[in-house]
Design a protein around this motif. Structure first.
Motif, PDB file in Angstrom:
ATOM      1  N   ILE A 591       0.824  -1.208   0.000  1.00  0.00           N
ATOM      2  CA  ILE A 591       0.000   0.000   0.000  1.00  0.00           C
ATOM      3  C   ILE A 591       0.860   1.261   0.000  1.00  0.00           C
ATOM      4  CG2 ILE A 591      -1.653   1.356   1.356  1.00  0.00           C
ATOM      5  CD1 ILE A 591      -2.949  -1.277   2.202  1.00  0.00           C
ATOM      6  N   CYS A 592       1.888   1.277   0.843  1.00  0.00           N
ATOM      7  CA  CYS A 592       2.744   2.465   0.929  1.00  0.00           C
ATOM      8  C   CYS A 592       3.469   2.695  -0.399  1.00  0.00           C
ATOM      9  CB  CYS A 592       3.741   2.314   2.072  1.00  0.00           C
ATOM     10  SG  CYS A 592       4.665   3.822   2.432  1.00  0.00           S
ATOM     11  N   SER A 593       3.966   1.614  -0.987  1.00  0.00           N
ATOM     12  CA  SER A 593       4.654   1.746  -2.281  1.00  0.00           C
ATOM     13  C   SER A 593       3.695   2.256  -3.350  1.00  0.00           C
ATOM     14  CB  SER A 593       5.244   0.400  -2.708  1.00  0.00           C
ATOM     15  OG  SER A 593       6.258  -0.018  -1.815  1.00  0.00           O
ATOM     16  N   ALA A 594       2.448   1.759  -3.328  1.00  0.00           N
ATOM     17  CA  ALA A 594       1.461   2.198  -4.316  1.00  0.00           C
ATOM     18  C   ALA A 594       1.102   3.664  -4.112  1.00  0.00           C
ATOM     19  CB  ALA A 594       0.214   1.319  -4.222  1.00  0.00           C
ATOM     20  N   LEU A 595       0.918   4.062  -2.846  1.00  0.00           N
ATOM     21  CA  LEU A 595       0.643   5.472  -2.550  1.00  0.00           C
ATOM     22  C   LEU A 595       1.778   6.362  -3.039  1.00  0.00           C
ATOM     23  CD1 LEU A 595      -0.927   5.484   1.051  1.00  0.00           C
ATOM     24  CD2 LEU A 595      -1.924   6.517  -0.999  1.00  0.00           C
ATOM     25  N   LEU A 596       3.013   5.935  -2.759  1.00  0.00           N
ATOM     26  CA  LEU A 596       4.172   6.713  -3.187  1.00  0.00           C
ATOM     27  C   LEU A 596       4.205   6.830  -4.709  1.00  0.00           C
ATOM     28  CD1 LEU A 596       6.860   8.161  -2.683  1.00  0.00           C
ATOM     29  CD2 LEU A 596       7.977   5.918  -2.625  1.00  0.00           C
ATOM     30  N   SER A 597       3.946   5.738  -5.394  1.00  0.00           N
ATOM     31  CA  SER A 597       3.958   5.756  -6.855  1.00  0.00           C
ATOM     32  C   SER A 597       2.890   6.695  -7.399  1.00  0.00           C
ATOM     33  CB  SER A 597       3.742   4.341  -7.396  1.00  0.00           C
ATOM     34  OG  SER A 597       3.740   4.326  -8.801  1.00  0.00           O
ATOM     35  N   TYR A 598       1.672   6.618  -6.831  1.00  0.00           N
ATOM     36  CA  TYR A 598       0.588   7.452  -7.317  1.00  0.00           C
ATOM     37  C   TYR A 598       0.838   8.930  -7.011  1.00  0.00           C
ATOM     38  CZ  TYR A 598      -4.057   9.381  -8.032  1.00  0.00           C
ATOM     39  OH  TYR A 598      -5.106  10.135  -8.469  1.00  0.00           O
ATOM     40  N   MET A 599       1.327   9.226  -5.831  1.00  0.00           N
ATOM     41  CA  MET A 599       1.561  10.622  -5.461  1.00  0.00           C
ATOM     42  C   MET A 599       2.752  11.202  -6.226  1.00  0.00           C
ATOM     43  SD  MET A 599       0.667  10.579  -1.380  1.00  0.00           S
ATOM     44  CE  MET A 599       0.465  12.355  -1.268  1.00  0.00           C
ATOM     45  N   THR A 600       3.704  10.351  -6.549  1.00  0.00           N
ATOM     46  CA  THR A 600       4.813  10.802  -7.412  1.00  0.00           C
ATOM     47  C   THR A 600       4.284  11.167  -8.785  1.00  0.00           C
ATOM     48  OG1 THR A 600       6.411   9.406  -6.232  1.00  0.00           O
ATOM     49  CG2 THR A 600       7.004  10.120  -8.464  1.00  0.00           C
ATOM     50  N   HIS A 601       3.405  10.317  -9.318  1.00  0.00           N
ATOM     51  CA  HIS A 601       2.790  10.594 -10.622  1.00  0.00           C
ATOM     52  C   HIS A 601       2.043  11.923 -10.591  1.00  0.00           C
ATOM     53  CE1 HIS A 601       0.561   9.918 -14.337  1.00  0.00           C
ATOM     54  NE2 HIS A 601      -0.570  10.132 -13.672  1.00  0.00           N
ATOM     55  N   HIS A 602       1.282  12.142  -9.543  1.00  0.00           N
ATOM     56  CA  HIS A 602       0.510  13.379  -9.419  1.00  0.00           C
ATOM     57  C   HIS A 602       1.427  14.587  -9.276  1.00  0.00           C
ATOM     58  CE1 HIS A 602      -1.622  16.443  -6.893  1.00  0.00           C
ATOM     59  NE2 HIS A 602      -2.491  16.301  -7.868  1.00  0.00           N
ATOM     60  N   ALA A 603       2.474  14.449  -8.478  1.00  0.00           N
ATOM     61  CA  ALA A 603       3.395  15.572  -8.266  1.00  0.00           C
ATOM     62  C   ALA A 603       4.140  15.923  -9.550  1.00  0.00           C
ATOM     63  CB  ALA A 603       4.381  15.228  -7.155  1.00  0.00           C
ATOM     64  N   LYS A 604       4.508  14.902 -10.325  1.00  0.00           N
ATOM     65  CA  LYS A 604       5.172  15.169 -11.603  1.00  0.00           C
ATOM     66  C   LYS A 604       4.239  15.915 -12.551  1.00  0.00           C
ATOM     67  CE  LYS A 604       8.594  11.420 -11.885  1.00  0.00           C
ATOM     68  NZ  LYS A 604       8.989  10.205 -12.641  1.00  0.00           N
ATOM     69  N   LYS A 605       2.960  15.531 -12.551  1.00  0.00           N
ATOM     70  CA  LYS A 605       2.008  16.213 -13.421  1.00  0.00           C
ATOM     71  C   LYS A 605       1.833  17.670 -13.028  1.00  0.00           C
ATOM     72  CE  LYS A 605      -1.417  14.325 -15.428  1.00  0.00           C
ATOM     73  NZ  LYS A 605      -2.712  13.698 -15.808  1.00  0.00           N
ATOM     74  N   LYS A 606       2.047  17.965 -11.756  1.00  0.00           N
ATOM     75  CA  LYS A 606       1.997  19.361 -11.305  1.00  0.00           C
ATOM     76  C   LYS A 606       3.286  20.096 -11.641  1.00  0.00           C
ATOM     77  CE  LYS A 606       0.177  20.649  -7.429  1.00  0.00           C
ATOM     78  NZ  LYS A 606      -1.030  21.383  -7.889  1.00  0.00           N
ATOM     79  N   GLY A 607       4.291  19.343 -12.107  1.00  0.00           N
ATOM     80  CA  GLY A 607       5.559  19.973 -12.450  1.00  0.00           C
ATOM     81  C   GLY A 607       6.512  20.109 -11.288  1.00  0.00           C
ATOM     82  N   LEU A 608       6.208  19.445 -10.141  1.00  0.00           N
ATOM     83  CA  LEU A 608       7.128  19.491  -9.014  1.00  0.00           C
ATOM     84  C   LEU A 608       8.437  18.789  -9.366  1.00  0.00           C
ATOM     85  CD1 LEU A 608       4.739  18.770  -5.984  1.00  0.00           C
ATOM     86  CD2 LEU A 608       5.404  20.961  -6.958  1.00  0.00           C
ATOM     87  N   LEU A 609       9.478  19.133  -8.632  1.00  0.00           N
ATOM     88  CA  LEU A 609      10.811  18.639  -8.952  1.00  0.00           C
ATOM     89  C   LEU A 609      11.222  17.421  -8.128  1.00  0.00           C
ATOM     90  CD1 LEU A 609      12.601  22.090  -9.219  1.00  0.00           C
ATOM     91  CD2 LEU A 609      11.555  20.745 -11.029  1.00  0.00           C
ATOM     92  N   GLY A 610      10.557  17.216  -7.007  1.00  0.00           N
ATOM     93  CA  GLY A 610      10.909  16.079  -6.165  1.00  0.00           C
ATOM     94  C   GLY A 610      10.278  16.205  -4.789  1.00  0.00           C
ATOM     95  N   PHE A 611      10.581  15.225  -3.932  1.00  0.00           N
ATOM     96  CA  PHE A 611      10.081  15.207  -2.562  1.00  0.00           C
ATOM     97  C   PHE A 611      11.239  15.383  -1.584  1.00  0.00           C
ATOM     98  CE2 PHE A 611       6.686  12.134  -4.245  1.00  0.00           C
ATOM     99  CZ  PHE A 611       5.719  13.126  -4.328  1.00  0.00           C
ATOM    100  N   THR A 612      10.912  15.916  -0.419  1.00  0.00           N
ATOM    101  CA  THR A 612      11.806  15.843   0.731  1.00  0.00           C
ATOM    102  C   THR A 612      11.093  15.022   1.797  1.00  0.00           C
ATOM    103  OG1 THR A 612      10.937  17.912   1.657  1.00  0.00           O
ATOM    104  CG2 THR A 612      12.877  18.060   0.219  1.00  0.00           C
ATOM    105  N   ALA A 613      11.865  14.395   2.666  1.00  0.00           N
ATOM    106  CA  ALA A 613      11.263  13.578   3.718  1.00  0.00           C
ATOM    107  C   ALA A 613      12.208  13.474   4.899  1.00  0.00           C
ATOM    108  CB  ALA A 613      10.933  12.170   3.189  1.00  0.00           C
ATOM    109  N   ALA A 614      11.630  13.518   6.098  1.00  0.00           N
ATOM    110  CA  ALA A 614      12.380  13.265   7.327  1.00  0.00           C
ATOM    111  C   ALA A 614      11.956  11.896   7.848  1.00  0.00           C
ATOM    112  CB  ALA A 614      12.112  14.349   8.367  1.00  0.00           C
ATOM    113  N   VAL A 615      12.913  10.968   7.967  1.00  0.00           N
ATOM    114  CA  VAL A 615      12.614   9.589   8.348  1.00  0.00           C
ATOM    115  C   VAL A 615      13.503   9.191   9.514  1.00  0.00           C
ATOM    116  CG1 VAL A 615      12.430   7.205   7.556  1.00  0.00           C
ATOM    117  CG2 VAL A 615      12.087   9.073   5.937  1.00  0.00           C
TER     118      VAL A 615
END
Length: 650
Positions: A591-615
């Protein structure tokens, strides 16, 4: 020490002064004059070599040999029947163009590959010709003989001790013209900088030299405006440290350069070298240290700027002037990783077609470098193409974003060429989007007073839904188009949708279903209570600046949230901070991998350049999920957290 550091630049300024003092004494010129005395003939004798019907190439831009042009016209005035039916071939003229005067109609016919202010009227009234062509193709056109060159009028520096003259600020297609011309006439000017690269021509290959000093043409910078500054700021958000940039002609690309002072390790591969780029070199922003081709070198084809810019490029080994069939070759451009092409346009329609060369049927400029760099950058690894334009023209009376291009307008960039479009109202990303999506993206960055008109025109043309509403800027407008069904790698079917303000009960159940460990790994806190106020803040989403996607499965005719991904856009960088949580009983099911894949797709369509994350360092499952996400990952461990940058790949 690199040549483009401030210390070495001070040394270069001293070198400029000392070499100019030496050359002003005409030491080398007199030496070669004694060797090639026949090349220093009287001007009347030289121009008498021109025959009727000859095609005369004139160096253009700021390299235009103004004295030679004036002398040629003076010769014609004194000998009106000596030269007639000749064709003047020039790429772009910012200097003197007396041959476009109607009184010389029987003597000269002007043919330009790019229209400047001095030739726009004659081209549009039919007394001069315009040849539309991408600049990268011009040298081949000349070398093949398809466009015949008989005479080349050029401007050069003084010869050096080995007899080499430099074409200085204008190498572009001048080199090809000198190679094909039967007669090469050079104006030798002590003010022309001696530049490195392809622009050398030996004195033995020049038929006649006419020494004459005059200021090299300068291109004065335009006065900036608040609108241009806004656009420049938006463009700068897309430029990342280490990118290689091309900057086109005009106030908007120049304004973008003015906003790059905080970047690092930029490279330059461009046709036009301007004062703005040279200033970034002086500041150390541009060092070309991460380029794939010509590392350490600024690559350009011509320079149009100030006298200070010409001083800087003189004898500067870090700046290399190449012929324009190299600098503008899309296949060469495509080899530069992280290549960003920044250009402007006169008008763009709602589907993404743009023109930079004409206003309706009135020719205005030319194809220039637009197609070359926009296509080359699009093919480059992690390349970007940026088209900048003010939202209005004619003092706000006309919209530059239009339902359809004006009648007879030339389509400089087709729909597939355009990716990022920027006005003072924001950034639209068109690549890979449907016509309907493009229309809405472009209306969103049009001037507000033209948005209702554009929306209605789009409906009339069937470009969008007939009942389409436009609520851009309404923070609570639910993005229904993001709802989708997804199958995870484990084969589980999940419904993805944005979080709703009505999700409080479902969200509370989701939070309480998480173990203490999962809550801590997600929220970095040992506080596990979730009162109404806290949950409401999580489900009240400003969809214009953040996104929260829920993974939902059916449960007793209801929905159950089993996972949530959320990102928040940083407007200053055009990146987004992202985080995830998945119910413990649904973990390790993709589920997490699928969410990440889908949100990456959406962010790319918005023209974003990447994600940042604190883990947290102990959150190994999340670290592994990011590692498999297809990003270019960088980051460091600080105080028990991995602060990651997840850059998108094309």
């Amino acid at each position: 020490m690199p040549l483009n550091t401030e210390v070495s630049r001070k040394q270069s300024f001293k070198s400029w002064e000392s070499k100019m003092n030496c050359r002003n004494k005409n030491h080398f010129l007199e030496m070669w004059k004694a060797t090639y005395s026949e090349k220093f003939a009287d001007e009347v004798e030289i121009f008498s070599k021109i025959r009727r019907g000859d095609r005369i190439f004139v160096s253009s831009g700021c390299g235009e040999p103004q004295y030679l042009v004036k002398s040629l016209v003076k010769y014609v005035e004194s000998n009106p029947k000596a030269i007639f039916d000749t064709e003047i071939i020039q790429i772009y003229s910012f200097g003197v163009t007396p041959y476009s005067d109607p009184k010389f109609q029987s003597n000269f016919r002007h043919n330009t590959f790019f229209i400047g202010d001095n030739t726009r009227t004659s081209v549009n009234d039919g007394t001069s010709d315009y040849t539309p062509i991408s600049m990268s193709n011009v040298p081949t056109l000349l070398r093949s003989g398809f466009v015949r060159i008989d005479i080349a009028l050029i401007q050069t520096s003084l010869p050096d001790e080995n007899g080499f003259l430099s074409l200085g600020v204008s190498v572009d297609m001048v080199k090809a013209a000198t190679e094909k011309a039967s007669l090469v006439i050079a104006q030798v000017n002590t003010n022309m900088p001696y530049t490195h690269g392809d622009g050398f021509i030996h004195i033995s290959d020049v038929d006649y030299l006419i020494p004459h000093d005059e200021p090299v043409l300068e291109l004065q910078g335009s006065i900036s405006s608040k609108t241009a500054q806004k656009i420049g700021n938006y463009v700068s958000r897309l430029i990342q440290d280490g990118d290689t940039i091309q900057v086109g002609f005009g106030i908007l690309p120049n304004e973008a350069v003015a906003h790059l002072n905080n970047k690092k390790h930029l490279g330059v591969h461009t046709s036009l070298l301007s004062d703005g780029l040279i200033n970034l070199i002086k500041l150390g922003v541009i060092d070309n240290s991460r380029k794939k081709l010509n590392r350490g070198k600024t690559i350009a084809s011509f320079c149009m700027g100030s006298r200070e810019a010409y001083k800087y490029i003189h004898d500067n080994h870090s700046i290399c002037f190449r012929t324009i069939d190299y600098t503008n070759d899309p296949l060469v451009i495509a080899q530069e990783d992280n290549m960003v092409a920044i250009n402007s346009a006169l008008e763009i329609d709602l589907t993404g077609q743009a023109t930079s060369e004409s206003i309706g049927g009135r020719f205005y400029s030319g194809v220039g470098a637009h197609q070359d760099f926009m296509r080359g950058a699009a093919m480059a690894r992690n390349g970007k193409t940026v088209l900048a334009l003010q939202s209005t023209a004619m003092g706000g009376k006309l919209s530059r974003i239009v339902p359809t291009l004006s009648e007879s307008a030339g389509v400089t960039l087709n729909r597939s060429d355009v990716r990022y479009v920027i006005t003072e109202y924001g950034i639209a990303y068109l690549h890979g989007k449907t016509i309907r999506e493009r229309v809405m993206e472009l209306i969103a960055i049009a001037h507000p007073k033209f948005r209702p008109w554009l929306l209605e025109e789009a409906k009339k043309r069937g470009l969008i839904y007939r009942d389409q509403t436009f609520n851009h800027g309404q923070k609570g407008k639910y993005p229904e188009h993001l709802e989708t069904h997804w199958t995870t790698n484990s084969g589980m079917s999940v419904f993805f949708r944005p979080v709703k303000v009505t999700d409080e009960p479902l969200f509370r159940d989701f939070i309480h279903a998480l173990s203490d460990t999962s809550l801590y790994l997600r929220f970095f806190s040992k506080r596990f209570d979730m009162p109404h106020e806290r949950i409401q803040s999580m489900i009240t989403t400003d969809y214009t600046r953040q996104m929260a996607i829920c993974a939902v499965v059916p449960l007793d005719r209801k929905e159950m949230i089993v996972g949530v991904g959320r990102y928040q856009i940083d407007d200053s960088t055009y990146w987004a901070d992202i985080a995830f949580a998945v119910r413990d009983d649904y973990q390790r099911r993709g589920i997490c991998s699928a969410l990440l894949s889908y949100m990456t797709h959406h962010a790319k369509k918005k023209g974003l350049l990447g994600f940042t994350a604190a883990v947290l360092m102990e959150n190994e499952p999340m670290l592994k999920t990011f590692a498999k996400g297809g990003f270019d990952i960088s980051g460091k461990l600080e105080f028990g957290f991995y602060n990651l940058k997840l850059a998108f790949r094309n």
